[in-house]
Design a protein around this motif. Structure first.
Motif, PDB file in Angstrom:
ATOM      1  N   GLU A  50      82.525  93.667  40.948  1.00  0.00           N
ATOM      2  CA  GLU A  50      81.161  94.160  41.095  1.00  0.00           C
ATOM      3  C   GLU A  50      81.092  95.543  41.737  1.00  0.00           C
ATOM      4  O   GLU A  50      80.067  96.194  41.666  1.00  0.00           O
ATOM      5  CB  GLU A  50      80.346  93.159  41.923  1.00  0.00           C
ATOM      6  N   ASN A  51      82.152  96.008  42.377  1.00  0.00           N
ATOM      7  CA  ASN A  51      82.117  97.271  43.101  1.00  0.00           C
ATOM      8  C   ASN A  51      82.887  98.391  42.409  1.00  0.00           C
ATOM      9  O   ASN A  51      83.112  99.440  42.999  1.00  0.00           O
ATOM     10  CB  ASN A  51      82.671  97.070  44.516  1.00  0.00           C
ATOM     11  N   LEU A  52      83.267  98.189  41.184  1.00  0.00           N
ATOM     12  CA  LEU A  52      84.075  99.178  40.471  1.00  0.00           C
ATOM     13  C   LEU A  52      83.323 100.501  40.305  1.00  0.00           C
ATOM     14  O   LEU A  52      83.885 101.573  40.521  1.00  0.00           O
ATOM     15  CB  LEU A  52      84.500  98.617  39.117  1.00  0.00           C
ATOM     16  N   TYR A  53      82.069 100.448  39.925  1.00  0.00           N
ATOM     17  CA  TYR A  53      81.259 101.649  39.735  1.00  0.00           C
ATOM     18  C   TYR A  53      81.226 102.484  41.020  1.00  0.00           C
ATOM     19  O   TYR A  53      81.411 103.700  40.983  1.00  0.00           O
ATOM     20  CB  TYR A  53      79.854 101.231  39.299  1.00  0.00           C
ATOM     21  N   GLU A  54      81.051 101.823  42.147  1.00  0.00           N
ATOM     22  CA  GLU A  54      81.028 102.528  43.431  1.00  0.00           C
ATOM     23  C   GLU A  54      82.398 103.093  43.784  1.00  0.00           C
ATOM     24  O   GLU A  54      82.498 104.161  44.379  1.00  0.00           O
ATOM     25  CB  GLU A  54      80.538 101.594  44.542  1.00  0.00           C
ATOM     26  N   ALA A  55      83.464 102.384  43.422  1.00  0.00           N
ATOM     27  CA  ALA A  55      84.819 102.867  43.715  1.00  0.00           C
ATOM     28  C   ALA A  55      85.107 104.183  43.000  1.00  0.00           C
ATOM     29  O   ALA A  55      85.913 104.993  43.478  1.00  0.00           O
ATOM     30  CB  ALA A  55      85.859 101.813  43.322  1.00  0.00           C
ATOM     31  N   PHE A  56      84.441 104.414  41.873  1.00  0.00           N
ATOM     32  CA  PHE A  56      84.600 105.667  41.136  1.00  0.00           C
ATOM     33  C   PHE A  56      83.591 106.723  41.579  1.00  0.00           C
ATOM     34  O   PHE A  56      83.541 107.802  41.016  1.00  0.00           O
ATOM     35  CB  PHE A  56      84.480 105.422  39.624  1.00  0.00           C
ATOM     36  N   GLY A  57      82.787 106.405  42.584  1.00  0.00           N
ATOM     37  CA  GLY A  57      81.830 107.374  43.109  1.00  0.00           C
ATOM     38  C   GLY A  57      80.512 107.412  42.365  1.00  0.00           C
ATOM     39  O   GLY A  57      79.798 108.421  42.425  1.00  0.00           O
ATOM     40  N   GLY A  58      80.197 106.332  41.648  1.00  0.00           N
ATOM     41  CA  GLY A  58      78.947 106.295  40.896  1.00  0.00           C
ATOM     42  C   GLY A  58      78.955 107.336  39.783  1.00  0.00           C
ATOM     43  O   GLY A  58      79.996 107.854  39.388  1.00  0.00           O
ATOM     44  N   ARG A  59      77.778 107.662  39.294  1.00  0.00           N
ATOM     45  CA  ARG A  59      77.663 108.625  38.189  1.00  0.00           C
ATOM     46  C   ARG A  59      78.204 110.000  38.593  1.00  0.00           C
ATOM     47  O   ARG A  59      78.901 110.648  37.820  1.00  0.00           O
ATOM     48  CB  ARG A  59      76.210 108.731  37.724  1.00  0.00           C
ATOM     49  N   GLU A  60      77.893 110.435  39.809  1.00  0.00           N
ATOM     50  CA  GLU A  60      78.355 111.750  40.271  1.00  0.00           C
ATOM     51  C   GLU A  60      79.882 111.806  40.314  1.00  0.00           C
ATOM     52  O   GLU A  60      80.483 112.806  39.936  1.00  0.00           O
ATOM     53  CB  GLU A  60      77.767 112.082  41.643  1.00  0.00           C
ATOM     54  N   GLY A  61      80.490 110.725  40.772  1.00  0.00           N
ATOM     55  CA  GLY A  61      81.951 110.669  40.807  1.00  0.00           C
ATOM     56  C   GLY A  61      82.543 110.698  39.409  1.00  0.00           C
ATOM     57  O   GLY A  61      83.540 111.387  39.161  1.00  0.00           O
ATOM     58  N   LEU A  62      81.934 109.957  38.490  1.00  0.00           N
ATOM     59  CA  LEU A  62      82.421 109.958  37.104  1.00  0.00           C
ATOM     60  C   LEU A  62      82.297 111.341  36.481  1.00  0.00           C
ATOM     61  O   LEU A  62      83.192 111.779  35.752  1.00  0.00           O
ATOM     62  CB  LEU A  62      81.660 108.923  36.268  1.00  0.00           C
ATOM     63  N   VAL A  63      81.221 112.051  36.776  1.00  0.00           N
ATOM     64  CA  VAL A  63      81.055 113.413  36.237  1.00  0.00           C
ATOM     65  C   VAL A  63      82.165 114.321  36.768  1.00  0.00           C
ATOM     66  O   VAL A  63      82.787 115.073  36.008  1.00  0.00           O
ATOM     67  CB  VAL A  63      79.648 113.974  36.575  1.00  0.00           C
ATOM     68  N   ARG A  64      82.444 114.246  38.071  1.00  0.00           N
ATOM     69  CA  ARG A  64      83.514 115.070  38.655  1.00  0.00           C
ATOM     70  C   ARG A  64      84.867 114.734  38.026  1.00  0.00           C
ATOM     71  O   ARG A  64      85.650 115.621  37.681  1.00  0.00           O
ATOM     72  CB  ARG A  64      83.580 114.873  40.174  1.00  0.00           C
TER      73      ARG A  64
END
Length: 166
Positions: A50-64
Motif C-alpha cells: 500500500e505504500n509503494l507510491y509514497e516510496a517513489f515520492g508520489g507523482r513529483e518523485g515519479l516525474v523526477r
C-alpha cells in the motif's frame, strides 16, 4: 550489466502473469489493432504494498525519476535507438501515469498497451535489460528503497512478453 539486476530481471521474467486490471481508472488500455493480442498487462495490479507510491515520492518523485531515466535511456547505446526521434516528454508523462496507476496512486493511464506501443520496434532482450538497469540507477539516485524498486519491477517484468520481439 550489474549481476544483482540481471539475476532479479531473469527471476522476474519467469514469474507468473499478474491479473489484468478489470474496469475503472486502472482498466487496461484498449488495443485498436485486432492483430495485436497483449500477452501481459500494461497495468498490473499490485495488491501487497500500500505504500509503494509514497516510496517513489508520489507523482513529483515519479516525474523526477522519469526525467533522469529518459536522460539515461538516450545516453545508453543499447537503448538510444529506440528513443531518438521520439516524443520524450509524452513517453515520460505516460510512464509516470502508468507507474502511478500500478502503484495505486491517484492517476489515470492515457497511453496504449505495451503490445501496441512496441509493435514492430524489434527490441532485443539486451535493450530491455539495459532499460531495467537504467531505471534502477535513476531510482537509486532518488533514494527509492531497494525493496520498493524490486516490487515495481516484479509487477512490470511480465511486460517483456509484449516489448521484446527479437
Amino acid at each position: 550489466m550489474n549481476l544483482r539486476i540481471l539475476s532479479c530481471a531473469l527471476a522476474l521474467i519467469a514469474a507468473p502473469l499478474p491479473a489484468f486490471a478489470q474496469v475503472g481508472p486502472g482498466a487496461e488500455p484498449p488495443v485498436s489493432d485486432p492483430d495485436i493480442t497483449p500477452r501481459a498487462p500494461t497495468l498490473p495490479v499490485i495488491t501487497d504494498d500500500e505504500n509503494l507510491y509514497e516510496a517513489f515520492g508520489g507523482r513529483e518523485g515519479l516525474v523526477r525519476i522519469m526525467d533522469d531515466f529518459m536522460e539515461r535511456l538516450v545516453a545508453n547505446p543499447a537503448t538510444r535507438p529506440f528513443f531518438e526521434g521520439s516524443d520524450k516528454e509524452r513517453i515520460k508523462l505516460q510512464l509516470v501515469e502508468q507507474f502511478c496507476v500500478i502503484m495505486k496512486g491517484p492517476c489515470t493511464y492515457s497511453g496504449r498497451s505495451m503490445a501496441e506501443a512496441h509493435r514492430g520496434q524489434n527490441i532485443p532482450e539486451t535493450a530491455f535489460y539495459a532499460l531495467v538497469e537504467e531505471f534502477q540507477k535513476s531510482a537509486n539516485k532518488f533514494d527509492v528503497p531497494f525493496r520498493a524498486q524490486n516490487r515495481l519491477i516484479a509487477a512490470l517484468a511480465p511486460m517483456h512478453r509484449d516489448i521484446i520481439d527479437r
